[in-house]
Design an enzyme around this catalytic site. Structure first.
Site, PDB file in Angstrom:
ATOM      1  N   LYS A 186       0.857  -1.183   0.000  1.00 47.78           N
ATOM      2  CA  LYS A 186       0.000   0.000   0.000  1.00 47.78           C
ATOM      3  C   LYS A 186       0.899   1.240   0.000  1.00 47.78           C
ATOM      4  O   LYS A 186       1.821   1.333   0.800  1.00 47.78           O
ATOM      5  CB  LYS A 186      -0.846  -0.045   1.275  1.00 47.78           C
ATOM      6  CG  LYS A 186      -2.210   0.519   1.130  1.00 47.78           C
ATOM      7  CD  LYS A 186      -3.127   0.057   2.252  1.00 47.78           C
ATOM      8  CE  LYS A 186      -4.349   0.953   2.290  1.00 47.78           C
ATOM      9  NZ  LYS A 186      -5.409   0.444   3.131  1.00 47.78           N
ATOM     10  N   GLU A 216     -19.380  -5.684  10.536  1.00 52.01           N
ATOM     11  CA  GLU A 216     -20.331  -4.880  11.303  1.00 52.01           C
ATOM     12  C   GLU A 216     -21.422  -5.738  11.934  1.00 52.01           C
ATOM     13  O   GLU A 216     -21.849  -5.486  13.065  1.00 52.01           O
ATOM     14  CB  GLU A 216     -20.972  -3.815  10.400  1.00 52.01           C
ATOM     15  CG  GLU A 216     -20.037  -2.668  10.008  1.00 52.01           C
ATOM     16  CD  GLU A 216     -19.066  -2.998   8.869  1.00 52.01           C
ATOM     17  OE1 GLU A 216     -19.187  -4.106   8.284  1.00 52.01           O
ATOM     18  OE2 GLU A 216     -18.203  -2.161   8.560  1.00 52.01           O
ATOM     19  N   ARG A 225     -25.463  -2.286   7.432  1.00 55.95           N
ATOM     20  CA  ARG A 225     -25.180  -3.710   7.291  1.00 55.95           C
ATOM     21  C   ARG A 225     -25.787  -4.552   8.414  1.00 55.95           C
ATOM     22  O   ARG A 225     -26.075  -5.725   8.243  1.00 55.95           O
ATOM     23  CB  ARG A 225     -23.656  -3.918   7.385  1.00 55.95           C
ATOM     24  CG  ARG A 225     -22.882  -3.676   6.148  1.00 55.95           C
ATOM     25  CD  ARG A 225     -22.910  -4.929   5.316  1.00 55.95           C
ATOM     26  NE  ARG A 225     -22.595  -4.624   3.946  1.00 55.95           N
ATOM     27  CZ  ARG A 225     -21.394  -4.764   3.415  1.00 55.95           C
ATOM     28  NH1 ARG A 225     -20.401  -5.209   4.139  1.00 55.95           N
ATOM     29  NH2 ARG A 225     -21.200  -4.485   2.159  1.00 55.95           N
TER      30      ARG A 225
HETATM   31  C1  LIG Z   1     -18.848  -2.380   5.152  1.00 58.84           C
HETATM   32  C2  LIG Z   1     -17.665  -1.432   5.224  1.00 58.84           C
HETATM   33  N1  LIG Z   1     -17.037  -1.236   6.406  1.00 58.84           N
HETATM   34  C3  LIG Z   1     -15.988  -0.394   6.483  1.00 58.84           C
HETATM   35  C4  LIG Z   1     -15.546   0.266   5.378  1.00 58.84           C
HETATM   36  C5  LIG Z   1     -14.418   1.293   5.488  1.00 58.84           C
HETATM   37  N2  LIG Z   1     -13.247   0.864   4.726  1.00 58.84           N
HETATM   38  C6  LIG Z   1     -12.967   1.349   3.509  1.00 58.84           C
HETATM   39  S1  LIG Z   1     -11.611   0.681   2.829  1.00 58.84           S
HETATM   40  C7  LIG Z   1     -11.341  -0.257   4.193  1.00 58.84           C
HETATM   41  C8  LIG Z   1     -10.152  -1.162   4.247  1.00 58.84           C
HETATM   42  C9  LIG Z   1     -10.213  -2.162   3.160  1.00 58.84           C
HETATM   43  O1  LIG Z   1      -9.065  -2.949   3.215  1.00 58.84           O
HETATM   44  P1  LIG Z   1      -8.661  -3.785   1.942  1.00 58.84           P
HETATM   45  O2  LIG Z   1      -9.866  -4.417   1.365  1.00 58.84           O
HETATM   46  O3  LIG Z   1      -7.559  -4.684   2.328  1.00 58.84           O
HETATM   47  O4  LIG Z   1      -8.200  -2.689   0.912  1.00 58.84           O
HETATM   48  P2  LIG Z   1      -6.863  -1.807   0.896  1.00 58.84           P
HETATM   49  O5  LIG Z   1      -7.306  -0.414   1.231  1.00 58.84           O
HETATM   50  O6  LIG Z   1      -5.912  -2.361   1.887  1.00 58.84           O
HETATM   51  O7  LIG Z   1      -6.373  -1.897  -0.482  1.00 58.84           O
HETATM   52  C10 LIG Z   1     -12.314  -0.045   5.157  1.00 58.84           C
HETATM   53  C11 LIG Z   1     -12.376  -0.682   6.483  1.00 58.84           C
HETATM   54  C12 LIG Z   1     -16.236   0.031   4.164  1.00 58.84           C
HETATM   55  N3  LIG Z   1     -15.887   0.655   3.032  1.00 58.84           N
HETATM   56  N4  LIG Z   1     -17.260  -0.824   4.122  1.00 58.84           N
END
Ligand SMILES: Cc1ncc(C[n+]2csc(CCOP(=O)(O)OP(=O)(O)O)c2C)c(N)n1
Length: 622
Positions: A281, A366, A394
């Site tokens: 990242k 969630e 959710r």
């Molecule tokens: C249901 C839900 N909960 C929380 C989030 C907030 N959120 C956005 S991106 C993220 C992290 C996602 O991690 P990953 O899928 O590994 O993607 P990366 O950013 O590491 O590429 C979170 C928790 C969301 N978008 N949707």
């Protein structure tokens, strides 16, 4: 002229060698950095998938092949490769392109998102349609290791493995959710990544794969011959293999050629495939690479240094929430804090340190977070579940069935309630008043500033039933003119100022707007009463009855949809009590609101003080 500017559609990539694709990768990074540093947005996740996106688009044939981005916050390179370079600088701005894939925005955005862990189910849905129609296009879902912690991913994997529908799933494993990823799934992926034989296996198999001439018919024998070498991969991904997938990995996601080979291999497999790719990242930008959590989602910054352009001076509601909860938990040992992968977003960093044994980050889960809290409450604890309004959606059934139906004293700290601005339709928290209000036994509060949030939290801890407290993004000092302050009384609203002609009944952050309206009206000799509702449920019907009988107009003000919110509540109370004072409910109309600056969005929706005053004056003049 950059090489990137020659790419008008993904197929244009096919003319370039993988070496040339690295030049395009560089152009993409520069464009992302220069744009996000001005507009704000998701930086680290996007920088991390540049090579991966190039490998996907140079191998497949979008939009015939369907490319589905989980969450969708990492689709900037995808947007740049699919005809949106010219408008890329409008990203996340009012009237500009969205920061997420949106079906109506572009034919290459085959499935919209913003919330996590939807891509695998959507991919299976598309695969079912493809097979019914007897087509043979590819369906590719890209899901991060963070999003893989969401329950829906495993529901979909279970279903895809069972149906054996051909879907290509790319796990983008950067060991990060917003903060470092947690949980046993993350540990498992880590094990795969560091398996001792990995380098040898990769080398052997890549050599074998390189002998594949072309993707297409007649390759099944080659695949059979390759099976032995693939078995090595499968041993690594035994869990996925047991679920019915061919596992390929782990692959360096910044190695375009290696990814292309893996994707070509996946394309000719008959079974559903999981490609486990490892990325960093923030790749290609020192400060983002060093602090990927800070640069996950970021406000405008200095592109050279990475420093924020505007330092935050006042405390946000989330900070006030976090600090208040630390203090309350000091005194009351029953208090626990639960969050779903948003420790810092909801302001719980200090709680996580100070009360580490009572802090639970459950990853992007969630639904689990809420039922976990229900279990805690049933056993005698006082859980506080802090989640953004939009993500609580959710967990509606868990709130209703697991918490409220059993009247368990769980406190829901509903952060980012109301319009959130640049993240747009997927992230506006404009439904929680409605979905919380319909649930029997739920107490619902909304503070108009940080001090009131602290009081509401203290009050909530004393209750024996479920309580929801909603508060917005940003400054906790949006309103400082409170009159009678504390203590809070269940179901009692607060009068901020009194006037004869109109009552503006506002909730939460809209109290500040209501007060502005009262001042503006005053300049035109129209005097207004402003009510800080504090509670939506129980609702202060007595005060409404009293005020309605002595004024010419009632206006409600909320940044929730009017349906089910305070506007509907007041309308029902007026009817129930045979009051016919004219009433205007103001709030979010029955439509999805797009992205952009909150001030501009409010204007569009008629929720700015000027438009509200005009409406009030027009009504009074009738
Ligand atoms: C249901 C839900 N909960 C929380 C989030 C907030 N959120 C956005 S991106 C993220 C992290 C996602 O991690 P990953 O899928 O590994 O993607 P990366 O950013 O590491 O590429 C979170 C928790 C969301 N978008 N949707």
């Amino acid at each position: 002229m950059t090489l990137l500017s020659t790419i008008k559609k993904p197929q244009d990539l096919k003319q370039y060698s993988s070496k040339e694709l690295y030049y395009i990768a560089k152009d993409i990074r520069e464009k992302i950095l220069s744009t996000v540093s001005v507009n704000g947005g998701h930086l680290a996740s996007n920088l991390g998938v540049v090579e991966l996106t190039l490998a996907i688009h140079s191998t497949f044939n979008s939009p015939v092949d369907k490319i589905i981005w989980d969450v969708g916050h990492q689709a900037y390179a995808h947007k740049l490769l699919t005809g949106r370079q010219e408008v890329f600088d409008t990203i996340r701005q009012y009237g500009g392109i969205s920061g997420y894939p949106v079906i109506e925005e572009n034919v290459h955005d085959c499935f919209g998102a913003g919330h996590s862990t939807t891509s695998l189910s959507a991919a299976l849905g598309m695969a079912i349609e493809r097979d019914l129609a007897k087509r043979n296009n590819h369906i590719i879902a890209i899901i991060g290791d963070g999003s893989l912690t969401g329950g829906m991913a495993w529901e979909a994997l279970n279903n895809i493995g069972h149906l054996q529908k051909k879907v290509i799933i790319i796990i983008n494993d950067n060991q990060m959710s917003i903060s470092p990823n947690i949980g046993s799934i993350s540990r498992y992926l880590n094990g795969l990544r560091t398996a001792p034989m990995y380098e040898d296996i990769k080398r052997n198999t890549v050599t074998a794969l390189e002998k594949i001439p072309l993707i297409g018919k007649g390759l099944s024998k080659t695949i059979e011959r390759l099976k032995n070498s693939l078995k090595y991969f499968m041993i690594n991904g035994i869990v996925f293999e047991e679920l019915g997938f061919t596992y390929i990995g782990s692959i360096d996601g910044h190695d375009i050629e290696a990814m292309q080979i893996a994707l070509q291999q996946a394309a000719i497999s008959r079974a559903p495939v999981i490609i486990h790719c490892v990325t960093k990242k923030g790749y290609g930008c020192d400060y983002a690479l060093k602090s990927p959590d800070v640069y996950h989602g970021i406000a405008p910054f200095n592109v050279k240094t990475g420093e924020l352009l505007k330092a935050r001076k006042v405390k946000t509601f989330s900070q006030v929430f976090g600090e208040s909860l630390v203090d309350l938990a000091e005194k009351d040992k029953r208090i626990t804090a639960v969050t779903a992968a948003m420790t810092s977003g909801v302001g719980l960093q200090r709680f996580a340190k100070v009360h580490s044994n009572r802090f639970f980050d459950v990853a992007i889960a969630e639904q689990h977070a809420v039922t976990l809290a229900a279990g805690m409450a049933a056993a005698g604890l006082k859980p506080v579940v802090a989640i953004y309004s939009t993500f609580f959606q959710r967990a509606f059934d868990q709130i209703l069935h697991d918490v409220a139906l059993q009247n368990l004293p769980v406190i829901f700290a509903v952060d980012r309630a109301g319009l959130v601005g640049h993240d747009g339709a997927t992230h506006h928290g404009v439904f929680d008043l409605s979905y919380m209000k319909m649930i029997p036994g739920m107490t619902i509060m909304a503070p108009c500033n940080g001090a009131e949030l602290t009081e509401m939290l203290r009050f909530a801890v004393e209750q024996d039933n479920p309580v929801s407290i909603r508060y917005p993004r940003g400054s906790s000092e949006i309103f400082t003119k409170q009159q009678n302050s504390w203590p809070l009384e269940l179901g009692k609203s607060e009068i901020i100022c009194t006037g004869r002609e109109v009552v503006i009944w506002a909730i939460g952050n809209m109290v500040a707007v209501a007060y502005q309206c009262a001042q503006q009206l005053q300049e035109e000799q129209i005097s207004a009463t402003v009510v800080n509702s504090r509670f939506l449920k129980p609702f202060d019907t007595e005060l409404l009855k009293k005020l309605a009988s002595s004024s010419r107009l009632i206006v409600s003000l909320e940044d929730n949809v009017i349906e089910g919110g305070i506007g509907e509540t007041i309308a029902i109370e007026l009817v129930r009590n045979n009051i016919n004072t004219p009433f205007i409910p103001l709030g979010i109309p029955d439509k999805f609101v797009s992205h952009g600056n909150i001030g501009l969005l409010r204007k569009e929706l008629g929720l700015d003080s000027k438009t509200i005053c005009q409406q009030i004056k027009a009504e009074l003049a009738r």
